[in-house]
Design a protein around this motif. Structure first.
Motif, short mmCIF file in Angstrom:
data_model
loop_
_atom_site.label_atom_id
_atom_site.label_comp_id
_atom_site.label_asym_id
_atom_site.label_seq_id
_atom_site.Cartn_x
_atom_site.Cartn_y
_atom_site.Cartn_z
N GLY A 186 0.77 -1.16 0.20
CA GLY A 186 -0.09 -0.09 0.01
C GLY A 186 0.84 1.31 -0.11
N SER A 187 1.64 1.41 0.98
CA SER A 187 2.58 2.66 1.27
C SER A 187 3.57 2.60 0.02
CB SER A 187 3.13 2.64 2.55
OG SER A 187 4.10 1.75 2.51
N GLY A 188 4.12 1.61 -0.35
CA GLY A 188 5.32 1.61 -1.30
C GLY A 188 6.76 1.87 -0.52
N GLU A 189 6.46 1.88 0.85
CA GLU A 189 7.73 2.09 1.67
C GLU A 189 7.93 0.91 2.75
OE1 GLU A 189 9.65 4.74 1.28
OE2 GLU A 189 8.41 5.90 -0.07
N THR A 190 7.24 -0.14 2.59
CA THR A 190 7.67 -1.33 3.60
C THR A 190 9.12 -1.63 3.52
OG1 THR A 190 5.44 -2.22 3.01
CG2 THR A 190 7.02 -3.80 4.14
N LYS A 191 9.90 -1.32 4.66
CA LYS A 191 11.12 -1.53 4.71
C LYS A 191 11.87 -2.72 4.28
CE LYS A 191 11.72 2.69 6.12
NZ LYS A 191 11.79 3.61 5.29
N THR A 192 11.04 -3.92 4.42
CA THR A 192 11.52 -5.32 3.98
C THR A 192 11.39 -5.33 2.59
OG1 THR A 192 9.55 -6.21 4.72
CG2 THR A 192 11.08 -6.31 6.36
N LEU A 193 10.43 -4.82 1.85
CA LEU A 193 10.41 -4.97 0.42
C LEU A 193 11.09 -4.06 -0.45
CD1 LEU A 193 6.52 -5.08 0.52
CD2 LEU A 193 8.08 -7.08 0.49
N ILE A 194 11.92 -2.98 -0.11
CA ILE A 194 12.76 -2.29 -0.74
C ILE A 194 13.87 -2.95 -1.09
CG2 ILE A 194 14.04 -0.05 -0.70
CD1 ILE A 194 11.91 1.30 1.08
N PRO A 195 14.63 -3.58 -0.19
CA PRO A 195 15.78 -4.41 -0.81
C PRO A 195 15.43 -5.40 -1.68
CG PRO A 195 15.53 -4.43 1.52
CD PRO A 195 14.34 -3.49 1.14
N ILE A 196 14.35 -5.92 -1.54
CA ILE A 196 13.84 -7.14 -2.43
C ILE A 196 13.92 -6.68 -3.81
CG2 ILE A 196 12.00 -8.63 -2.98
CD1 ILE A 196 11.67 -9.16 -0.06
N ALA A 197 13.24 -5.42 -3.92
CA ALA A 197 12.77 -4.66 -5.34
C ALA A 197 14.28 -4.17 -5.79
CB ALA A 197 11.98 -3.38 -5.32
N GLU A 198 15.44 -3.75 -4.97
CA GLU A 198 16.49 -3.28 -5.30
C GLU A 198 17.56 -4.65 -5.96
OE1 GLU A 198 17.36 0.46 -2.35
OE2 GLU A 198 17.91 -1.56 -1.80
N LYS A 199 17.21 -5.84 -5.33
CA LYS A 199 17.95 -6.86 -5.61
C LYS A 199 17.19 -7.41 -6.97
CE LYS A 199 20.58 -10.80 -4.87
NZ LYS A 199 22.01 -10.70 -4.35
N ALA A 200 16.29 -7.43 -7.20
CA ALA A 200 15.47 -8.07 -8.25
C ALA A 200 16.03 -7.12 -9.51
CB ALA A 200 13.99 -7.88 -8.31
N LYS A 201 16.17 -5.79 -9.36
CA LYS A 201 16.47 -4.92 -10.72
C LYS A 201 18.05 -5.27 -10.80
CE LYS A 201 14.77 -1.57 -11.93
NZ LYS A 201 13.92 -1.38 -13.12
#
Length: 185
Positions: free
Chosen positions: A87-102
């Protein structure tokens, strides 16, 4: 208010919100799912539960799909797709997952309320969902529901609509999909 009145109001909110999900972006996501070698879905809390149900249905259709963080999750490689529900786009545990995928050459799609978020800025595609953030001022958004309920419900309906579209494209029905349903229950 009686329980049935709440039920009717929730249904009314969903009817008014899910129609605002852009059709073009939905079709682009369907195309991305069908083109991906593997599909990964990440989310936490109730948003994560909606994502897990989406992965289950993709598996029933024969799509190589995984929930990020599970012990049986494959490795993401170039050409794979990561869908993040937040929802927020700021979930702290999800940000590094997005970065790693990229960094691994994956495509990232954010299903979110906030395109101006950290995860939104990392995403290759954004599906802007209707709903209200968990933390909000009373009266700011039109929902009687607590916290992120409207976003989570709209996400589940959105994911199920994607499943129906993929079923249509691939000529599948419930009977053909049932062949991949768990049988050790």
């Amino acid at each position: 208010m009686k329980t049935t009145s709440y039920y009717n109001e929730v249904i009314h909110e969903l009817q008014n919100t899910v129609t605002s999900i852009p059709e073009t972006e939905s079709e682009q996501l369907v195309d991305a799912i069908l083109a991906a070698k593997k599909v990964f879905v990440a989310g936490v809390g109730r948003s994560g539960l909606m994502g897990k149900s989406f992965v289950m249905r993709m598996m029933h259709m024969g799509i190589d799909a995984y929930v990020v963080g599970e012990t049986v999750t494959a490795n993401l490689q170039e050409g794979d797709l990561l869908i993040i529900g937040t929802g927020s786009g700021e979930t702290k545990t999800l940000i590094p997952i997005a970065e790693k995928a990229k960094s691994l050459g994956g495509t990232v799609v954010a299903v979110t309320l906030s395109s101006d978020s950290t995860i939104g800025s990392l995403a290759d595609q954004i599906i802007l969902m209707p709903g209200a953030p968990k933390e909000r001022e009373e009266g700011l958004h039109k929902t009687i529901q607590p916290m992120g309920s409207l976003f989570e419900q709209a996400s589940l309906i959105f994911y199920d609509s994607l499943i129906l579209r993929i079923m249509e494209i691939n000529g599948l029905n419930s009977n053909t999909m049932y062949g991949k349903h768990a049988n050790l229950e």
